[in-house]
Structures are given as C-alpha cells and as structure tokens.
Design a protein around this motif. Structure first.
Motif, mmCIF file in Angstrom:
data_model
loop_
_atom_site.group_PDB
_atom_site.id
_atom_site.type_symbol
_atom_site.label_atom_id
_atom_site.label_comp_id
_atom_site.label_asym_id
_atom_site.label_seq_id
_atom_site.Cartn_x
_atom_site.Cartn_y
_atom_site.Cartn_z
ATOM 1 N N ALA A 1 0.966 -1.361 0.053
ATOM 2 C CA ALA A 1 0.163 0.093 -0.126
ATOM 3 C C ALA A 1 0.778 1.177 0.149
ATOM 4 O O ALA A 1 2.024 1.346 0.587
ATOM 5 C CB ALA A 1 -0.805 -0.070 1.154
ATOM 6 N N ARG A 2 0.181 2.338 -0.688
ATOM 7 C CA ARG A 2 1.035 3.599 -0.664
ATOM 8 C C ARG A 2 1.327 4.064 0.754
ATOM 9 O O ARG A 2 2.341 4.666 1.188
ATOM 10 C CB ARG A 2 0.243 4.667 -1.304
ATOM 11 C CG ARG A 2 0.577 4.199 -3.109
ATOM 12 C CD ARG A 2 0.306 5.539 -3.818
ATOM 13 N NE ARG A 2 -1.352 5.759 -3.552
ATOM 14 C CZ ARG A 2 -2.375 5.469 -4.468
ATOM 15 N NH1 ARG A 2 -2.032 4.474 -5.505
ATOM 16 N NH2 ARG A 2 -3.588 5.922 -4.336
ATOM 17 N N ASP A 3 0.411 4.028 1.572
ATOM 18 C CA ASP A 3 0.548 4.329 2.969
ATOM 19 C C ASP A 3 0.882 2.931 3.602
ATOM 20 O O ASP A 3 0.200 2.117 3.372
ATOM 21 C CB ASP A 3 -0.810 4.949 3.734
ATOM 22 C CG ASP A 3 -0.671 5.293 4.787
ATOM 23 O OD1 ASP A 3 -0.112 4.537 5.988
ATOM 24 O OD2 ASP A 3 -1.176 6.322 5.445
ATOM 25 N N LYS A 4 2.076 2.898 4.300
ATOM 26 C CA LYS A 4 2.863 1.650 4.798
ATOM 27 C C LYS A 4 1.944 1.103 5.895
ATOM 28 O O LYS A 4 2.136 0.003 6.343
ATOM 29 C CB LYS A 4 4.240 2.008 5.369
ATOM 30 C CG LYS A 4 4.995 2.332 4.122
ATOM 31 C CD LYS A 4 6.765 2.678 4.614
ATOM 32 C CE LYS A 4 7.593 2.877 3.837
ATOM 33 N NZ LYS A 4 8.968 3.015 4.104
ATOM 34 N N LEU A 5 0.980 1.891 6.655
ATOM 35 C CA LEU A 5 0.044 1.244 7.585
ATOM 36 C C LEU A 5 -1.051 0.285 6.967
ATOM 37 O O LEU A 5 -1.632 -0.515 7.584
ATOM 38 C CB LEU A 5 -0.292 2.410 8.545
ATOM 39 C CG LEU A 5 0.650 3.185 9.512
ATOM 40 C CD1 LEU A 5 -0.511 4.288 10.064
ATOM 41 C CD2 LEU A 5 1.147 2.224 10.377
ATOM 42 N N GLY A 6 -1.132 0.798 5.669
ATOM 43 C CA GLY A 6 -2.300 -0.170 5.140
ATOM 44 C C GLY A 6 -2.111 -1.704 4.803
ATOM 45 O O GLY A 6 -0.900 -1.998 4.687
ATOM 46 N N GLU A 7 -3.240 -2.482 5.128
ATOM 47 C CA GLU A 7 -2.946 -3.843 5.037
ATOM 48 C C GLU A 7 -4.213 -4.414 4.182
ATOM 49 O O GLU A 7 -5.228 -3.982 4.419
ATOM 50 C CB GLU A 7 -2.761 -4.490 6.398
ATOM 51 C CG GLU A 7 -1.684 -4.186 7.080
ATOM 52 C CD GLU A 7 -1.870 -5.007 8.504
ATOM 53 O OE1 GLU A 7 -2.576 -5.932 8.571
ATOM 54 O OE2 GLU A 7 -1.097 -4.256 9.594
#
Length: 468
Positions: free
Chosen positions: A224-230
């Motif tokens: 994901a572009r936001d590293k927190l995204g899963e």
C-alpha cells in the motif's frame, strides 16, 4: 392435499393469493382478534386466530372457513382455519420472531395481523436487522458488494476498492461470499498465498462442532502507498492440505442446510466474524477497519443474509437495461410487501457499472437514464410518498431525483474494453494501469467516504468525491 380450484371458476394464481389472504386476515382482525397468516413452501395459506381471550362461535368459524376456501382456491392448506385454543404451544407460532407485522395495517387497530412466510430459499430477504455490534467498536464497518445479475464488474470493483482503501492506511478485509463461483480470492491472492481453508470450510465445520483453529485468511502482501495499510483476504475456497483431497463440491452441497441451533444465516455471520478475528491474530495484530463482502449475485440465501443482516452498506451494481430493473424491482417490492422498506433503504447505494463514454454513447446521457430508472423504482417501492406541495418533513424519506446522497443516485464505473481481455493474475500491477484508474476514478472517490463512514481520520483526500 391442497384445496382444488372450483370447477368452472377462474383459477386463483400465486400472485393473487397473497393479497387475497391478507385481505381476509385483516377483515378477521377487524372483528377484534389477533391473527397469524402462515404460508407454506408451496405458497398455501393457513389463518391462525387467537381466540384464547374471546371464544369464536361455530357460525363465525364456518363463515371464515368458507371465505378462505372460496377466495384462495388451491392456495389454502388442508386446514385453512386454526384456532389458537386448539393448538399445543400456540405461542410458538403466534409470537415467532420469524413472523412480520402486516406492513399496510396501521398500528392500534382492533386486532394485529402478522405473516409467517415459509420458503425454501431467500427467507432472510424479509428479515432485515442491524448487524450485531457497532462499527468501529466491537466490529469493523461492513460493505456488501452485490449485483442482481452477474457480469457487471462487481468483483473487479471490490478488488480496486480494497486496494484503494489500503492505500489510505486502512486495514481491509475482503470476504469472498460468492461460494459457487469464487472470484475475488483468486484475484487478490496468488495460489501460494491461499490459506488452507476457506469460508465454505468454516460453514461446514460449524454445522457439526466449534470450528476453531482453521486457517481462514491471508495477507495479500499488497504494498500500500501508506505503509500502515494492509489488505487481507478470506477466500471462499482454500488450497486444502497435502494429505487429503479438497472436496469443495461435497462441502458446497451442504453449506446451506438449516440445523437446529445452527441456521445457515447464523453460521454465515459467525464465519464472517471468525475471519475478522483471524486478521487481528495476524502479524500486526490490528483489527480490520473495513470489511468488503463480495456477495453472490441474484436472489440467493448468501445475498439475502449479507444484505439484510450482515452489512452496514450495500452497493448495488447494475447496468441500465430491463434485466437489471426487473430484478431490482422484484427485490424492492419484496422488501416493501414484507414491511422492511424503512429498515433497508438507507443502507443501499446504486452503482452504475460499465458506463459508456464515447462520441456515440455519452456518459452524461447514460447516467441520467440510469439514475432516472433507479429513482422510478425506489420511489415506487422503498421511498415514502412525496407530499403534493413538495415539502418533505424529517420523518418522511422521499429524496428528490437529483439528490446525490440518495440511494438511487448511482456512482459510475466507466466501461473500458481493456478490462474485458486483461488477465489480472498475469499482470501483478494491473490496478495501476492508466485505463484501469480512469475507469474506476469516480467510483473510488464516491465510494470511499461511504465505506469509511465513521472511521476516524479516513481518507481526507476523498472529500471531493461526490459522483458526477
């Protein structure tokens, strides 16, 4: 045996039987009795009259019996009239949670009218209820992805939306509920990442015992572009284990059975909850923020339970053709006639899929037609009647045709020929291609704030996203 239609008289047909039976039930209730109208799986009716506080004389019983057999013909059971005083444990039926109030009978009348409809499939369409627990509290926000007809791009849209939400830093779980034709699982997971078991395994195992320890979900490893995204996936079908054959068809033949204490609807709910809990046991130990339920198309038990009981929002996919509108009209009418319109209508949002946009087929013209047809069908079934002076009070749900927030005001997905022939499994970054992004841009902008409703810090960049 059912009662035959009288010789020489025009036969009573299925569509006529229900309104006639309800009219008879209402007239009986007008005499001061609570009544329950029971329809069997063949569509035949029995009228149960609660006479425990007020006896019914023989003449009245005969009058009611004659009216039932005369008006309903073949659509009465062998015992058209039953008195509660003659029944063992009458309240088992009379106060059954499966029975629904007569939607057209005003409250506070002489007697109550309730309908208990026994069906082979699809009974849960008439049992709309709020999902257990509160979103962003004890469970994540759930969105059903549904199309009355297949082939409208629902599964691809699910995959696009899932990745887009993960790009916003959210933990997303996609549950493949299209058990007969699994699609979103293979679209988001390579074979080597499939879990050993799928939804069908949990459904089968939960019918006979507590199905603990099943490997049900897998992290897609989407970057994901936001590293927190899963992005997590619960497929309908697992990969199986090495030591025994994976008997998918044999399992599928058994998943829909209703078992005492373990109905299909309850098992499906527990299966979805088990997948949500399994994500929280993953590497990051984070609970999912949103869940996308990729439902089977058509009037089916999976779709009935998913939309009526499991989801907070249902995105209804369709094309602007007679098949789409006939199907949705039938479904909306079923909700209206069973008294469920108020419970379900604000949970719905139309999606116009495969919208043409060319010199020969204008996107704007197509969307005006689609939204006009959607407004027509919602207004005739699920919306309240709009006052003649066009002033709508807070207790009336009658959106205008141009209300962008209304359920009928469809979100568009453009038709792109490249999507038809594209093999997503051989194109790992297919969702980043320019023509794919163009096709889904408006859909993602408009759907994201709906799907993330109530989530703290959800996708501020999507505020501009009302569908055109």
């Amino acid at each position: 045996m059912n009662a035959p239609n009288a010789p020489g008289r025009t036969p009573v047909r299925f569509d006529e039987a229900r309104p006639r039976a309800l009219a008879l039930a209402r007239s009986t209730a007008d005499e001061g009795f609570d009544v329950l109208l029971v329809r069997d799986v063949l569509g035949r009716f029995t009228l149960i009259v609660d006479d425990r506080r007020r006896p019914v004389d023989d003449e009245t019983q005969e009058r009611w019996h004659t009216a039932l057999t005369g008006r309903l013909g073949a659509y009465v059971t062998s015992q058209p009239l039953t008195l509660a005083s003659t029944m063992f444990a009458a309240d088992t039926l009379l106060v059954s949670p499966r029975a629904v109030p007569d939607a057209l009978r005003p409250p506070g009348g002489e007697g109550r009218v309730r309908l208990l409809d026994n069906t082979v499939v699809g009974e849960d369409w008439a049992k709309v209820s709020a999902p257990d627990g509160e979103p962003s509290g004890s469970r994540p926000y759930r969105t059903a992805m549904y199309g009355f007809k297949g082939g409208v791009g629902r599964t691809t849209a699910t995959a696009m939306l899932a990745r887009h939400l993960a790009d916003q830093g959210l933990v997303v779980l996609v549950v493949d509920l299209d058990l007969e034709s699994p699609g979103v699982g293979p679209l988001l997971l390579t074979d080597d990442r499939l879990p050993a078991y799928g939804l069908v395994d949990h459904l089968v195992e939960s019918a006979v015992s507590e199905p603990g320890g099943l490997d049900l979900v897998a992290n897609s490893n989407y970057k994901a572009r936001d590293k927190l995204g899963e992005l997590w996936v619960a497929p309908a079908r697992g990969r199986g284990t090495d030591d025994v054959p994976y008997s998918y068809v044999d399992k599928l033949n058994r998943v829909y059975a209703d078992i005492p204490g373990a109905s299909f609807a309850d098992r499906l709910r527990r299966s979805v909850e088990a997948c949500e809990k399994a994500v929280a046991r993953g590497d990051s130990e984070r609970h999912p923020d949103v869940v996308l339920l990729d439902s089977r198309a058509g009037i089916h038990d999976v779709a009935a339970v998913t939309i009526s009981r499991l989801c907070d929002l249902a995105l209804l996919f369709g094309a602007d053709n007679s098949q789409t509108w006939t199907g949705y009209r039938d479904l909306f009418t079923a909700w209206q006639s069973s008294g469920q319109a108020e419970r379900i209508r604000e949970r719905l949002k139309m999606v116009a899929s495969m919208v043409p946009d060319s010199a020969h087929h204008s996107m704007d013209v197509y969307l005006r037609s689609f939204r006009g047809h959607a407004f027509e069908h919602f207004s005739a079934t699920l919306y309240d009647e709009r006052p003649a002076d066009d002033t709508v009070s807070s207790d009336v749900f009658a959106p205008s045709e141009k209300d962008k927030t209304a359920p009928h005001y469809a979100i568009p997905i453009l038709f792109e020929p490249g999507l038809v022939s594209m093999d997503a499994l051989k194109s790992p970054s297919w969702q980043n291609r320019a023509f794919v992004q163009a096709a889904y841009r408006d859909f993602l902008r408009a759907a994201t704030p709906l799907v993330t409703d109530g989530l703290v810090g959800a996708a501020d960049s999507e505020d501009e996203g009302a569908a055109p």
